[in-house]
Design a protein around this motif. Sequence first.
Motif, PDB file in Angstrom:
ATOM      1  N   GLY A   1       0.753  -1.339  -0.218  1.00 50.71           N
ATOM      2  CA  GLY A   1       0.000   0.372  -0.053  1.00 50.71           C
ATOM      3  C   GLY A   1       0.803   1.183   0.062  1.00 50.71           C
ATOM      4  N   PRO A   2       1.407   1.962   1.448  1.00 46.48           N
ATOM      5  CA  PRO A   2       2.174   3.123   1.020  1.00 46.48           C
ATOM      6  C   PRO A   2       2.746   2.947   0.037  1.00 46.48           C
ATOM      7  N   SER A   3       3.897   1.904  -0.626  1.00 46.23           N
ATOM      8  CA  SER A   3       4.938   2.140  -1.413  1.00 46.23           C
ATOM      9  C   SER A   3       4.509   2.580  -2.702  1.00 46.23           C
ATOM     10  N   LEU A   4       2.559   1.601  -3.154  1.00 47.94           N
ATOM     11  CA  LEU A   4       2.236   2.184  -4.317  1.00 47.94           C
ATOM     12  C   LEU A   4       0.859   3.629  -4.109  1.00 47.94           C
ATOM     13  N   GLU A   5       0.888   4.347  -3.078  1.00 47.32           N
ATOM     14  CA  GLU A   5       0.439   5.387  -3.415  1.00 47.32           C
ATOM     15  C   GLU A   5       1.332   6.377  -3.299  1.00 47.32           C
ATOM     16  N   VAL A   6       2.729   6.338  -3.225  1.00 44.60           N
ATOM     17  CA  VAL A   6       4.144   7.303  -3.842  1.00 44.60           C
ATOM     18  C   VAL A   6       4.468   6.652  -4.763  1.00 44.60           C
ATOM     19  N   ALA A   7       3.890   5.910  -5.570  1.00 42.06           N
ATOM     20  CA  ALA A   7       3.750   5.708  -6.697  1.00 42.06           C
ATOM     21  C   ALA A   7       2.830   6.573  -7.514  1.00 42.06           C
ATOM     22  N   ALA A   8       1.626   6.212  -6.872  1.00 43.47           N
ATOM     23  CA  ALA A   8       0.818   6.548  -7.893  1.00 43.47           C
ATOM     24  C   ALA A   8       0.699   8.695  -7.157  1.00 43.47           C
ATOM     25  N   PHE A   9       1.300   8.641  -6.815  1.00 42.02           N
ATOM     26  CA  PHE A   9       1.631  10.813  -6.467  1.00 42.02           C
ATOM     27  C   PHE A   9       2.775  10.942  -7.526  1.00 42.02           C
ATOM     28  N   PHE A  10       3.623   9.875  -7.480  1.00 41.93           N
ATOM     29  CA  PHE A  10       5.169  10.633  -8.653  1.00 41.93           C
ATOM     30  C   PHE A  10       3.925  10.571  -9.903  1.00 41.93           C
ATOM     31  N   LEU A  11       2.907   9.109 -10.251  1.00 46.02           N
ATOM     32  CA  LEU A  11       2.598   9.816 -11.565  1.00 46.02           C
ATOM     33  C   LEU A  11       1.459  10.815 -12.087  1.00 46.02           C
ATOM     34  N   ASP A  12       1.396  11.167 -10.720  1.00 47.90           N
ATOM     35  CA  ASP A  12       0.197  11.864 -11.408  1.00 47.90           C
ATOM     36  C   ASP A  12       0.983  13.460 -11.236  1.00 47.90           C
ATOM     37  N   GLU A  13       2.256  13.226 -10.395  1.00 47.40           N
ATOM     38  CA  GLU A  13       3.291  14.881 -10.478  1.00 47.40           C
ATOM     39  C   GLU A  13       4.284  14.517 -11.480  1.00 47.40           C
ATOM     40  N   LEU A  14       4.567  13.663 -12.300  1.00 43.02           N
ATOM     41  CA  LEU A  14       5.677  13.986 -13.981  1.00 43.02           C
ATOM     42  C   LEU A  14       4.509  14.394 -14.410  1.00 43.02           C
ATOM     43  N   ALA A  15       2.904  13.875 -15.094  1.00 42.14           N
ATOM     44  CA  ALA A  15       2.103  14.110 -15.492  1.00 42.14           C
ATOM     45  C   ALA A  15       2.260  15.437 -15.574  1.00 42.14           C
TER      46      ALA A  15
ATOM     47  N   ASP B   1      -4.226  -3.220  -9.549  1.00 43.27           N
ATOM     48  CA  ASP B   1      -4.924  -2.701  -9.777  1.00 43.27           C
ATOM     49  C   ASP B   1      -5.007  -0.979  -9.577  1.00 43.27           C
ATOM     50  N   GLY B   2      -5.284  -1.088  -8.004  1.00 44.99           N
ATOM     51  CA  GLY B   2      -5.207   0.259  -7.968  1.00 44.99           C
ATOM     52  C   GLY B   2      -4.187   1.533  -8.778  1.00 44.99           C
ATOM     53  N   VAL B   3      -2.687   1.419  -8.376  1.00 49.60           N
ATOM     54  CA  VAL B   3      -1.810   2.300  -9.772  1.00 49.60           C
ATOM     55  C   VAL B   3      -2.257   2.323 -11.016  1.00 49.60           C
ATOM     56  N   ARG B   4      -2.903   1.340 -11.053  1.00 47.00           N
ATOM     57  CA  ARG B   4      -2.804   1.708 -12.535  1.00 47.00           C
ATOM     58  C   ARG B   4      -4.175   2.792 -12.938  1.00 47.00           C
ATOM     59  N   GLY B   5      -4.921   2.681 -11.766  1.00 46.83           N
ATOM     60  CA  GLY B   5      -5.790   3.901 -12.197  1.00 46.83           C
ATOM     61  C   GLY B   5      -5.304   5.102 -11.939  1.00 46.83           C
ATOM     62  N   HIS B   6      -4.083   5.455 -11.857  1.00 50.73           N
ATOM     63  CA  HIS B   6      -3.044   6.861 -11.771  1.00 50.73           C
ATOM     64  C   HIS B   6      -2.688   6.793 -13.324  1.00 50.73           C
TER      65      HIS B   6
END
Length: 383
Positions: free
Chosen positions: A258-272, A342-347
């Motif tokens: 969970g925590p690592s994927l949250e950071v990943a989602a955050f990076f995906l959003d910020e990079l975009a 799958d949660g991170v795919r949403g980002h």
Amino acid sequence: MSARDLSSVIAGKRLVVCVGSGGVGKTTTAAAIALQAAISGRKVLVLTIDPARRLANSLGLSRFGNDELRIDLSSLPEARGELWAMMLDNQKTFDDLIKQIAPDPARRDAILNNRIYRATADNISGSQDYMATEKLHDVVIGGRYDLVVLDTPPVKNALDFLEAPGRLARFLDKRVMKWFLEPYDKERVLSRLLSGTSAVVFRLLSHVFGSEFLDDLSEYFNHFRDLYDGFRERQEAVEKMFFDQGATSFLVVCAPNGPSLEVAAFFLDELAARRMPNPGVIVNQRHVARGGELSADGVLGAAAAAQSADLDPATARSLLARLGAAHRRLRELAAHEDQLVDGVRGHMRPGQLLWSVPRLPDEVHDLRGLAAVGGALFGAPRG
Ligand SMILES: Nc1ncnc2c1ncn2[C@@H]1O[C@H](COP(=O)(O)OP(=O)(O)O)[C@@H](O)[C@H]1O
Ligand SMILES: [Mg+2]
């Protein structure tokens, strides 16, 4: 989503940056990507911050310092290119930089021996990010390598690193430097420091540290006046490269928790949001369970019977039952990880890819381990 392997994504790139939270495998992934690119014939540098000790030792990286070391790939005869590695050492990068850009040896020594410089060079907040940027400029724009793979430090504020070049350029341009540097002569620097609200503080400092302290301070800022245009130019060049779709790829690295994927989602959003080139996400250390509902008897069949021929039948049955239970637990874990992923795919944005690397039985501490991770990344893509 199209199934492209990572080699086609990084083909022709000059910089790959691995970002993500700590402990997920950024250093491992950066080294594995660099190795694969070297195997395929390119001259590659992996610029790393904090390699695990066993990996560093086995690659011959036990020495700190800013030396670019060639890694011996003779155990991999298929490798056609060169792999180089370097560990980033802040203070030394700063010193090297001063040596490189100081206008003359006297100025260089004056800065290197300046007490303020000695006290601050390694402590300026974010200095590791700034120094990584200086080194990046040196190795990427310097053109000695076909590809540079940059490992990033586990950042508290995940954006520090991405913003470091621009932030330093702005900082140098507008704030402290300008304030101190506008009055170029020492008397006026001192008079600024000695008037207004800062005066009391500086008188106190000079009382405590001696008037030499103020001399050092004004000397420090005066020396940097000559250097700061160069700093700013290089930081801006690296910032520009960070946005260059043709030259750079940021890869978000995470583990299936969970925590690592949250950071990943955050990076995906910020990079975009920043329009920085991000072909996708690497999920490292995934548990992989093959097969559906298995009965140990059904799978192992005659082999199980043969292996357990000399066991008492109750013991054999209990062992097989425990094998079956272990496999069920592994399947549940893998299914749980699938859901998290799958949660991170949403980002992810259209066209972005997701690569998975299985959790290997042992930690990754040598070229063989790196080649195994690289094989998973560069082989057939797996969701
Ligand atoms: N796919 C993997 N399978 C098994 N162990 C791994 C894998 N990837 C990384 N590791 C191990 O996990 C630990 C942390 O990896 P590291 O690359 O240093 O993480 P980070 O740089 O993100 O902090 C290391 O001991 C490494 O060997
Ligand atoms: Mg690391």
